[in-house]
Design a protein around this motif. Sequence first.
Motif, short mmCIF file in Angstrom:
data_model
loop_
_atom_site.label_atom_id
_atom_site.label_comp_id
_atom_site.label_asym_id
_atom_site.label_seq_id
_atom_site.Cartn_x
_atom_site.Cartn_y
_atom_site.Cartn_z
N GLY A 264 0.93 -1.21 0.03
CA GLY A 264 -0.05 -0.07 0.00
C GLY A 264 1.08 1.11 -0.02
N HIS A 265 0.64 2.08 0.97
CA HIS A 265 1.24 3.62 0.74
C HIS A 265 1.49 4.20 2.10
CE1 HIS A 265 0.45 2.84 -3.33
NE2 HIS A 265 1.34 3.73 -3.68
N GLU A 266 0.54 4.02 3.01
CA GLU A 266 0.67 4.83 4.16
C GLU A 266 1.79 4.01 5.41
OE1 GLU A 266 -3.29 6.91 3.88
OE2 GLU A 266 -3.11 5.72 5.44
N CYS A 300 5.22 -2.44 -3.26
CA CYS A 300 4.76 -1.11 -3.87
C CYS A 300 5.25 0.01 -3.08
CB CYS A 300 3.17 -1.15 -4.14
SG CYS A 300 2.45 -1.72 -5.52
N CYS A 301 4.51 0.96 -2.63
CA CYS A 301 5.09 2.23 -1.92
C CYS A 301 5.24 2.17 -0.51
CB CYS A 301 4.45 3.64 -2.47
SG CYS A 301 4.90 3.94 -4.04
N THR A 302 4.29 1.34 0.21
CA THR A 302 4.49 1.27 1.56
C THR A 302 6.03 0.61 1.70
OG1 THR A 302 2.28 0.97 2.32
CG2 THR A 302 3.95 -0.13 3.79
N GLN A 338 -4.48 1.97 -1.50
CA GLN A 338 -3.99 2.35 -2.98
C GLN A 338 -3.15 1.06 -3.61
OE1 GLN A 338 -1.94 6.12 -3.00
NE2 GLN A 338 -3.50 7.09 -1.53
N CYS A 339 -3.43 0.80 -4.85
CA CYS A 339 -2.57 0.14 -5.65
C CYS A 339 -2.82 -1.43 -5.23
CB CYS A 339 -1.40 0.50 -5.94
SG CYS A 339 -1.20 2.18 -6.63
N VAL A 340 -3.88 -1.78 -4.47
CA VAL A 340 -3.73 -3.19 -4.07
C VAL A 340 -4.93 -3.62 -4.95
CG1 VAL A 340 -4.45 -4.54 -2.01
CG2 VAL A 340 -3.48 -2.24 -1.51
N GLY A 449 6.95 6.52 -11.18
CA GLY A 449 5.43 6.09 -11.43
C GLY A 449 5.43 4.52 -11.34
N CYS A 450 4.42 4.17 -12.40
CA CYS A 450 3.84 2.59 -12.15
C CYS A 450 4.28 1.73 -13.04
CB CYS A 450 2.28 2.68 -12.50
SG CYS A 450 1.37 4.11 -11.66
N GLU A 451 3.86 0.59 -12.97
CA GLU A 451 4.26 -0.56 -14.00
C GLU A 451 2.62 -0.93 -14.59
OE1 GLU A 451 5.85 -2.84 -11.19
OE2 GLU A 451 7.47 -2.92 -12.44
N GLY A 478 8.74 5.33 -6.55
CA GLY A 478 7.69 4.54 -6.89
C GLY A 478 8.01 3.14 -7.43
N CYS A 479 7.18 2.35 -8.30
CA CYS A 479 7.20 1.17 -8.86
C CYS A 479 8.60 1.25 -9.99
CB CYS A 479 6.13 0.64 -9.25
SG CYS A 479 5.06 0.37 -8.10
N ALA A 480 8.54 2.43 -10.44
CA ALA A 480 9.96 2.59 -11.53
C ALA A 480 11.16 2.33 -10.93
CB ALA A 480 9.78 3.87 -12.32
N SER A 520 9.12 6.85 -2.59
CA SER A 520 7.94 6.50 -2.79
C SER A 520 7.37 7.42 -3.75
CB SER A 520 7.10 6.33 -1.61
OG SER A 520 6.81 7.52 -1.12
N CYS A 521 6.06 7.26 -4.05
CA CYS A 521 5.47 8.35 -5.22
C CYS A 521 5.17 9.69 -4.36
CB CYS A 521 4.00 7.87 -5.76
SG CYS A 521 4.34 6.73 -7.08
N VAL A 522 4.70 9.59 -3.17
CA VAL A 522 4.53 11.12 -2.66
C VAL A 522 6.04 11.84 -2.39
CG1 VAL A 522 2.51 10.70 -1.26
CG2 VAL A 522 4.66 10.13 -0.22
N GLU A 559 -4.05 7.05 -11.54
CA GLU A 559 -4.38 8.66 -11.85
C GLU A 559 -3.25 9.39 -11.18
OE1 GLU A 559 -7.99 7.35 -9.81
OE2 GLU A 559 -9.17 8.25 -11.80
N LYS A 560 -2.61 8.74 -10.08
CA LYS A 560 -1.70 9.79 -9.07
C LYS A 560 -0.54 10.01 -9.97
CE LYS A 560 -1.46 6.14 -6.16
NZ LYS A 560 -0.68 5.48 -5.00
N ALA A 561 -0.35 9.13 -10.99
CA ALA A 561 0.97 9.39 -11.92
C ALA A 561 0.62 10.52 -12.77
CB ALA A 561 1.29 7.94 -12.94
O1 BF8 Z 1 2.30 5.28 -5.53
S1 BF8 Z 1 4.17 3.83 -8.76
S2 BF8 Z 1 1.66 1.66 -9.32
S3 BF8 Z 1 2.29 1.76 -5.87
S4 BF8 Z 1 0.83 4.94 -8.22
FE1 BF8 Z 1 0.99 2.38 -7.59
FE2 BF8 Z 1 2.08 3.38 -9.49
FE3 BF8 Z 1 3.18 1.77 -7.96
FE4 BF8 Z 1 2.99 3.67 -5.26
NI1 BF8 Z 1 2.98 5.15 -7.28
#
Ligand code: BF8
Length: 663
Positions: A264-266, A300-302, A338-340, A449-451, A478-480, A520-522, A559-561
Amino acid sequence: MAKPSRIASSNEITASSTRELLNQDLAKKVRTAYTRLEERGMSACLFGSQGTCCKNCNMGPCQIIDGVESMVGICGATADTVAARNFARTVAAGTSAHTDHAREMVRGFIATAKGQTPHEIKDVAKLHKMAALFGIATEGRDKNEIALELGERALAEFGQQDGTLTMLKRAPQKQQKIWKDKGVEPRGVDREVVEVMHRTHMGVDQEYKNIMRQAARCSLADGWGASMLSTELTDIMFGTPVPKRATIDLGVLREDMVNVTVHGHEPLLAESLCLAAEDEELLAMAKKAGAAGINLAGVCCTGNEILMRRGIPVAGSFIQQEMVLATGAVEAMVVDVQCVMQSVAQVVKDKHTDIITTNYRAMMPDGVHIQFDEHDAYASAKKILTRAIGNFKKRGPHYIPKDKKFDVVVGFSHETINYMLGGRFRQSYRPLNDNIINGRIRGVAAIVGCEHYKHADNVHEIIAKELIKNNVLVLATGCAAQALGRVGLMRPEAATEFAGESLREVCETVGMPPVLHVGSCVDNSRLLIALTEMVHEGGLGNDIAELPAVGTAPVWMSEKAVAIGQYFVTSGAHVIFQDLPISGAKKFSDFILKGLKEEYGACWGVASEPLDIAKAMIAAIEEKREALGINKKKERVLMDMAMRREIEAGKGVGGMGCGGGKH
Ligand code: BF8
């Protein structure tokens, strides 16, 4: 090893861990996103993917065709209006996710300042820095007292109705002036999200440039507001990251231990789990169950949060979340927000694994809910771990690709970058700027960002390798970042193996990888600060738009990206994505891809192939270098001993060197 047959070539799996796992009989029984993608097909709705499907009222959904009079919306909305509304709503949704995350972190920060959590105020220097920014007195005051005032002031910025957000003051002066002149300074974090939703409601804002003005303001409320508050207060509470060695990939799961993955994220709960995983009583319980201990691993981001601050290993990124569970070796996956993917509970339905949801905002069918109580965080963490320990004996057939784990050096907060090159006694971005000016480093590129499953899983790798080969320093989040760690680009040795000659020299001298994990993404907010520091240091122009810096979230999913991309663009940094839902609206898409540059000094770019993205990023960097007049000396600048000594003075981050200390 052969590619698993069910995978289409366009979304090829290259990660050796994932391939090895999917080739096991136990994993073949699991339905994953790859299975669903193949079964559902991959063709996207033309209107949806081009941004011109409007479902904001019940007269539709209306599918709009640009330039065809009979194919505007029932209300008369044109393709440009609809695409802008959809885009702005995406930015608002992304911002709301970061905002709600940030609010929880601020609330946890306040509870910590009040002594109501097992945590403490760790980074007092950063606390004082933030207090000064908010005009809070520090002289002779206890750290918790200062933190409480800071936390309450920060919390107030979410619901603030007028004025501007405090963190905007950190941006370069020129940037601040642009925002003021354009009327896009956010007033309060929540207000900007609400206003996007209102203005994109049926029959309100019908002018795409005006809609995008509010999207820009909303994105700033994310980057310079919510996300930055979250990053900074989380750092103060849990410690600002410094370089650490760690490991990434499915092989971090342990045969002999109770495996608990946090997803998750937090990081509030995850930090409590880290403390509880060392609890004598729980360790004794684990031993009694036949385990050598409790192995926490992130997803992920946690995962990124506790990787950056504690060096806790990461088991998998977004596209690996099902794989982590398909191993059959995880006793519990603890999820927050998020992202689960909802599928995780189905992946484990025949296994001993519990999916433990912990937040009232994020429940799931077939998950076990244990509400995390921040005021009784340790007890919540113990309850969760007790349940996981209870599952250990029930572990059935499992497979861990044990040798699939890769060394990484992580923890490159902007403070770390500051003293990594500047040295303990001369902390600054001067050496970075100097190395950019003299051309050893051509510029900096953010890969964030993501994958997702529609593209091959090596897109980030292709881009990063091309960038570092061309002497561009890469910063990743992030996941990148996890994807790049998984292919060995976050080891200092990667500089020798993959970087161009002059970047390699800098990296080797300092002992840093050519790809830096920033969080992380934040934590993309750390990049905003890093860019600002580069401007303040001098020699590279007066605002972010002049820097040889560029960003990409090549395979965005969330959408966060898009919110992140928009706040970078609004802050003057050029951003390139693999695709954007804008192509069905000509004027709007021209505005996004060109017009925004006139307003903020930067715009979006789109390139579909990874190598093309990298080349476009390098071209953008070279264009900036040209404009700055620092491209005059094209010949290679060799480092002499004096230069080397100068950079070496920066060696020894936190007394550990960038090689980091073993966690
Ligand atoms: O906040 S990079 S898939 S985990 S949204 Fe989600 Fe994207 Fe991964 Fe992290 Ni960011």
